[in-house]
Design an enzyme around this catalytic site. Sequence first.
Site, mmCIF file in Angstrom:
data_model
loop_
_atom_site.group_PDB
_atom_site.id
_atom_site.type_symbol
_atom_site.label_atom_id
_atom_site.label_comp_id
_atom_site.label_asym_id
_atom_site.label_seq_id
_atom_site.Cartn_x
_atom_site.Cartn_y
_atom_site.Cartn_z
ATOM 1 N N LYS A 189 5.833 4.658 4.055
ATOM 2 C CA LYS A 189 4.810 3.626 3.886
ATOM 3 C C LYS A 189 4.643 2.789 5.137
ATOM 4 O O LYS A 189 4.045 1.717 5.095
ATOM 5 C CB LYS A 189 5.187 2.737 2.702
ATOM 6 C CG LYS A 189 5.121 3.498 1.393
ATOM 7 C CD LYS A 189 5.746 2.699 0.289
ATOM 8 C CE LYS A 189 5.771 3.528 -0.998
ATOM 9 N NZ LYS A 189 6.506 2.830 -2.054
ATOM 10 N N PRO B 264 0.838 -1.215 0.000
ATOM 11 C CA PRO B 264 0.000 0.000 0.000
ATOM 12 C C PRO B 264 0.866 1.256 0.000
ATOM 13 O O PRO B 264 1.903 1.291 0.648
ATOM 14 C CB PRO B 264 -0.775 -0.104 1.319
ATOM 15 C CG PRO B 264 -0.654 -1.514 1.750
ATOM 16 C CD PRO B 264 0.638 -2.015 1.197
ATOM 17 N N GLU B 265 0.448 2.236 -0.757
ATOM 18 C CA GLU B 265 1.186 3.497 -0.825
ATOM 19 C C GLU B 265 0.855 4.359 0.378
ATOM 20 O O GLU B 265 -0.058 4.054 1.148
ATOM 21 C CB GLU B 265 0.828 4.227 -2.124
ATOM 22 C CG GLU B 265 1.266 3.488 -3.365
ATOM 23 C CD GLU B 265 2.784 3.323 -3.441
ATOM 24 O OE1 GLU B 265 3.496 4.322 -3.237
ATOM 25 O OE2 GLU B 265 3.251 2.199 -3.669
ATOM 26 N N ARG C 126 29.061 15.401 26.996
ATOM 27 C CA ARG C 126 28.104 14.745 27.866
ATOM 28 C C ARG C 126 28.777 14.292 29.147
ATOM 29 O O ARG C 126 29.917 13.846 29.135
ATOM 30 C CB ARG C 126 27.512 13.501 27.180
ATOM 31 C CG ARG C 126 26.920 13.752 25.818
ATOM 32 C CD ARG C 126 25.725 14.635 25.868
ATOM 33 N NE ARG C 126 24.673 14.085 26.713
ATOM 34 C CZ ARG C 126 23.560 14.744 27.009
ATOM 35 N NH1 ARG C 126 23.368 15.956 26.553
ATOM 36 N NH2 ARG C 126 22.650 14.193 27.775
#
Length: 314
Positions: A50, A2-3, A297
């Site tokens: 997608k 499916p797009e 950090r």
Amino acid sequence: MPEGPSVKKFQLLTSPFVGQVVTKVGGSSRKINVNELKALRLQDSQVHGKNLFLAFEAAGAQLGPSAEELAFQREVCSGASSPAQEGQEQTSLPEEKPQEAPHCRSDAPDTGCPRNWLRVHFGLFGSIRANEFSRANKANKRGDWKDPTPRLVLHFESGGFLVFYNCRMHWCSSPMANPASDILSVEFHRGRALDALRTPSPVCYTLLDQRYFSGLGSIIKNEILYMAKIHPLAQGSLLAVSDLERLLDYAVQFGSDWLQSKLHGKGLHPQIYQKEHCPLGHAVMKETLGPLHGFKRLTWWCPQCQPAVPAESE
Ligand SMILES: [Zn+2]
């Protein structure tokens, strides 16, 4: 497959269930343990490309993350932190600003936060249905009217349910993370990460490079360096490949253990991060480390369990 627009439609089907707790599960997926989704709350639903991304949290987590967890999240989101935040980190405790975790928002760009996202990738006939099952609309070759087998079924507290067909599912750390650099993803590219670690720069810098280790932040960095008994400033090029392989193993293992404890609403119990003594009772060192022109950090390590590599100690 499916797009984008179809996946967007699937997302719209899931949105009424956001905020609800999964009460019952089913489905044939073997890529994930579907039972793990039981009693989790669907926190978010997003489409990227997608793929559909569903965020889950232990149901209790809806009450809001603890100060400890916020501190962890902020640490882990180090890849996106600003220098201003960095300054605060050393002077103020995270609970003073509990509402602030700006880089952990799901819409923030590529933070690498270890949120518990289920990535759903649809096959050619993949689909989602809400409150109904897909029925056979014709007989198969043998003449049977066999309904498609769902990969995943999620029943929610409202009584409604979602059914997932013909899709692949994986846990990942963030919808924005590149799967190849996501330590939680099955597509994590170990070879690339190993090459990055083998360069002549301190391993504690490379581990926070989101190009190779998205989802890996300061807590994971400190903990896995301790587990692997590697000094944070050890140059990757001076370490044995077997040591770096072990470090990678710890990174992947720690990431997935953390995901599991998050899914079960459990806290994290660090061995070295923010500790004064290592589990063996040695005094822990704490220093702000980072590349000359990059983010620095706070780093914790045990000088006895993680001795400096001679060639680079001065
Ligand atoms: Zn120690």
